[in-house]
Scaffold this active site. Sequence first.
Site, PDB file in Angstrom:
ATOM      1  N   PRO A 198      39.376 -43.553  70.141  1.00  0.00           N
ATOM      2  CA  PRO A 198      38.682 -44.065  68.955  1.00  0.00           C
ATOM      3  C   PRO A 198      37.179 -44.216  69.197  1.00  0.00           C
ATOM      4  O   PRO A 198      36.764 -44.664  70.269  1.00  0.00           O
ATOM      5  CB  PRO A 198      39.326 -45.443  68.739  1.00  0.00           C
ATOM      6  CG  PRO A 198      39.895 -45.831  70.068  1.00  0.00           C
ATOM      7  CD  PRO A 198      40.161 -44.573  70.836  1.00  0.00           C
ATOM      8  N   GLY A 199      36.400 -43.829  68.228  1.00  0.00           N
ATOM      9  CA  GLY A 199      34.946 -44.030  68.294  1.00  0.00           C
ATOM     10  C   GLY A 199      34.551 -44.967  67.177  1.00  0.00           C
ATOM     11  O   GLY A 199      34.289 -46.158  67.372  1.00  0.00           O
TER      12      GLY A 199
ATOM     13  N   TYR B 240      26.568 -36.446  54.579  1.00  0.00           N
ATOM     14  CA  TYR B 240      27.970 -36.419  54.140  1.00  0.00           C
ATOM     15  C   TYR B 240      28.192 -37.072  52.784  1.00  0.00           C
ATOM     16  O   TYR B 240      29.335 -37.194  52.347  1.00  0.00           O
ATOM     17  CB  TYR B 240      28.857 -37.201  55.118  1.00  0.00           C
ATOM     18  CG  TYR B 240      28.704 -36.872  56.580  1.00  0.00           C
ATOM     19  CD1 TYR B 240      28.975 -35.596  57.073  1.00  0.00           C
ATOM     20  CD2 TYR B 240      28.324 -37.858  57.493  1.00  0.00           C
ATOM     21  CE1 TYR B 240      28.856 -35.315  58.422  1.00  0.00           C
ATOM     22  CE2 TYR B 240      28.208 -37.584  58.842  1.00  0.00           C
ATOM     23  CZ  TYR B 240      28.470 -36.310  59.305  1.00  0.00           C
ATOM     24  OH  TYR B 240      28.360 -36.043  60.641  1.00  0.00           O
TER      25      TYR B 240
ATOM     26  N   CYS C  35       9.996 -38.440  53.795  1.00  0.00           N
ATOM     27  CA  CYS C  35       9.474 -37.618  52.707  1.00  0.00           C
ATOM     28  C   CYS C  35      10.531 -36.663  52.191  1.00  0.00           C
ATOM     29  O   CYS C  35      10.432 -35.439  52.380  1.00  0.00           O
ATOM     30  CB  CYS C  35       8.251 -36.861  53.188  1.00  0.00           C
ATOM     31  SG  CYS C  35       6.957 -37.983  53.655  1.00  0.00           S
TER      32      CYS C  35
HETATM   33  N1  LLP Z   1      37.773 -37.337  70.023  1.00  0.00           N
HETATM   34  C1  LLP Z   1      37.183 -36.178  69.716  1.00  0.00           C
HETATM   35  C2  LLP Z   1      37.552 -34.978  70.432  1.00  0.00           C
HETATM   36  C3  LLP Z   1      36.207 -36.131  68.714  1.00  0.00           C
HETATM   37  O1  LLP Z   1      35.641 -34.985  68.414  1.00  0.00           O
HETATM   38  C4  LLP Z   1      35.851 -37.315  68.032  1.00  0.00           C
HETATM   39  C5  LLP Z   1      34.821 -37.302  66.985  1.00  0.00           C
HETATM   40  C6  LLP Z   1      36.484 -38.512  68.396  1.00  0.00           C
HETATM   41  C7  LLP Z   1      37.450 -38.484  69.383  1.00  0.00           C
HETATM   42  C8  LLP Z   1      36.153 -39.831  67.745  1.00  0.00           C
HETATM   43  O2  LLP Z   1      36.433 -39.826  66.389  1.00  0.00           O
HETATM   44  P1  LLP Z   1      36.305 -41.199  65.557  1.00  0.00           P
HETATM   45  O3  LLP Z   1      37.354 -42.143  66.085  1.00  0.00           O
HETATM   46  O4  LLP Z   1      34.955 -41.717  65.781  1.00  0.00           O
HETATM   47  O5  LLP Z   1      36.555 -40.805  64.160  1.00  0.00           O
HETATM   48  N2  LLP Z   1      29.309 -37.608  62.666  1.00  0.00           N
HETATM   49  C9  LLP Z   1      30.514 -37.769  61.885  1.00  0.00           C
HETATM   50  C10 LLP Z   1      31.742 -37.940  62.738  1.00  0.00           C
HETATM   51  C11 LLP Z   1      31.937 -36.825  63.741  1.00  0.00           C
HETATM   52  C12 LLP Z   1      33.143 -37.026  64.592  1.00  0.00           C
HETATM   53  C13 LLP Z   1      33.085 -36.133  65.778  1.00  0.00           C
HETATM   54  N3  LLP Z   1      34.202 -36.253  66.649  1.00  0.00           N
HETATM   55  C14 LLP Z   1      30.312 -38.945  60.935  1.00  0.00           C
HETATM   56  O6  LLP Z   1      29.264 -39.549  60.963  1.00  0.00           O
HETATM   57  O7  LLP Z   1      31.183 -39.257  60.149  1.00  0.00           O
END
Ligand code: LLP
Length: 442
Positions: free
Chosen positions: A291-292, A334, A361
């Site tokens: 999780p991120g 997004y 800008c």
């Molecule tokens: N594992 C992998 C292999 C990933 O590519 C990602 C996110 C995660 C875990 C974590 O995902 P999360 O739990 O954070 O959803 N910039 C975009 C999100 C890009 C996600 C990239 N990969 C945004 O701001 O919504």
Amino acid sequence: MHLYGTQSVNNLGHLTIGGVDTVDLANIYGTPLLVYDIALFRERAKAFKETFKKAGITAQVAYASKAFSSIAIYEVAKQLDLSLDVVSGGELYTAVAADFPRERIHFHGNNKSYSELQYAFDEKIGCIVVDNFLEIEWLKQISESRKEKMNVLLRVTPGVHASTHDYITTGQEDSKFGFDLKNGQADDAFLKLYNHPFLTVLGMHCHIGSQIFETDAFRFAAEVLMEKMVEWREKFKFVCPVLNLGGGFGIRYTAEDKPLQPAAYVEEMENVVLSMTRKHNYPLPEVWIEPGRSLVGDAGTTLYTTGSTKLVPGLRTYVAVDGGMSDNIRPALYGAKYTAVSANRMMDPHSDKVTIAGKCCESGDKLIEDTYLAEPVEGDLIAIFCTGAYTYAMASNYNRLAKPAIVFCEDGKHQLVVRRETYEDLVKLDIPLQQIESENVK
Ligand code: LLP
């Protein structure tokens, strides 16, 4: 008004985070300021770990640090015994700077360079998540020439199309990530690695996308991978010790978002793993997740100071703040939605309909369209919630705006963990013209 984690309102009518008055934070550190509620990060991390414990599954919860990478957040993750998912030499360097336990670092990426792979070997990290055939060749070369071992997981695309923004779905077949499960690529990749003297295949990895609310998508991905594991046991006599099901658990940005508790998504996956292992008499693998956003997203709040307001009669009132798409590109990129409050006047009715504009800008530099705040006055403090994930990590110096400072708050204490960029920082990579002279410059 929906508050997150330890957020509260004090008797001055100010928003507090981790027991600290946000108006004080703005006075001390300036704005824009990204404030993290560290207790909330800890709570989320513990909830993920607890759900595995309850299910009797050995697990690693890896913080997907692309959401927000800094030495201090890695130190908190280390305190919590989390593992760490890094996706570049830069993130690995930051983890090394935080002295993160190397055996709990997992290295991702669809195009890791040769030198990034060497760096992973230098640091003897826990695992590399292999994404493509070139990487397999390079890993063989590096491990054989050094005679050093490395654990690997195979990233596969399970063919799940989860409904989220197109840019952030990754589990479908038409994806730049990983080996396709259906067309034989994953089998080929496995056979190239299996029984290698230095590379140990731990199992499979998938990540179906980000900001996903549907439990079905997570369940389906777990099922597809478990089926493949059963097939590989039959075909190759290989039993996967590890199943990594990625991250992607959605969080609440606005009232329209109705996520489950983050750990509830994991329970769905656990149920699939438990029932499929029973059904196929398969030894229970270690389950890893990444999780991120669901660890840091709602723990982050950005504080801005308001400047000018502009009334477009009959249409809208723009309230401009001292940051914008340079510190949060997500609305422009997004169409991401956020909520905001007047942090210095929380008790005042939030009845003025405004659009919060950034200072870049670009007409598209709007952080929130049509939201309600207390009647805006120059110098107000605005808090935008849920900015902990993919904001600072994706920040830029567009218009040569300096990146904000970052503060951690907990139990009434606050600490600067990333200092604000200065004008000097902005030109520190620039090299003044020295040798190039043109005949035409006269
Ligand atoms: N594992 C992998 C292999 C990933 O590519 C990602 C996110 C995660 C875990 C974590 O995902 P999360 O739990 O954070 O959803 N910039 C975009 C999100 C890009 C996600 C990239 N990969 C945004 O701001 O919504």
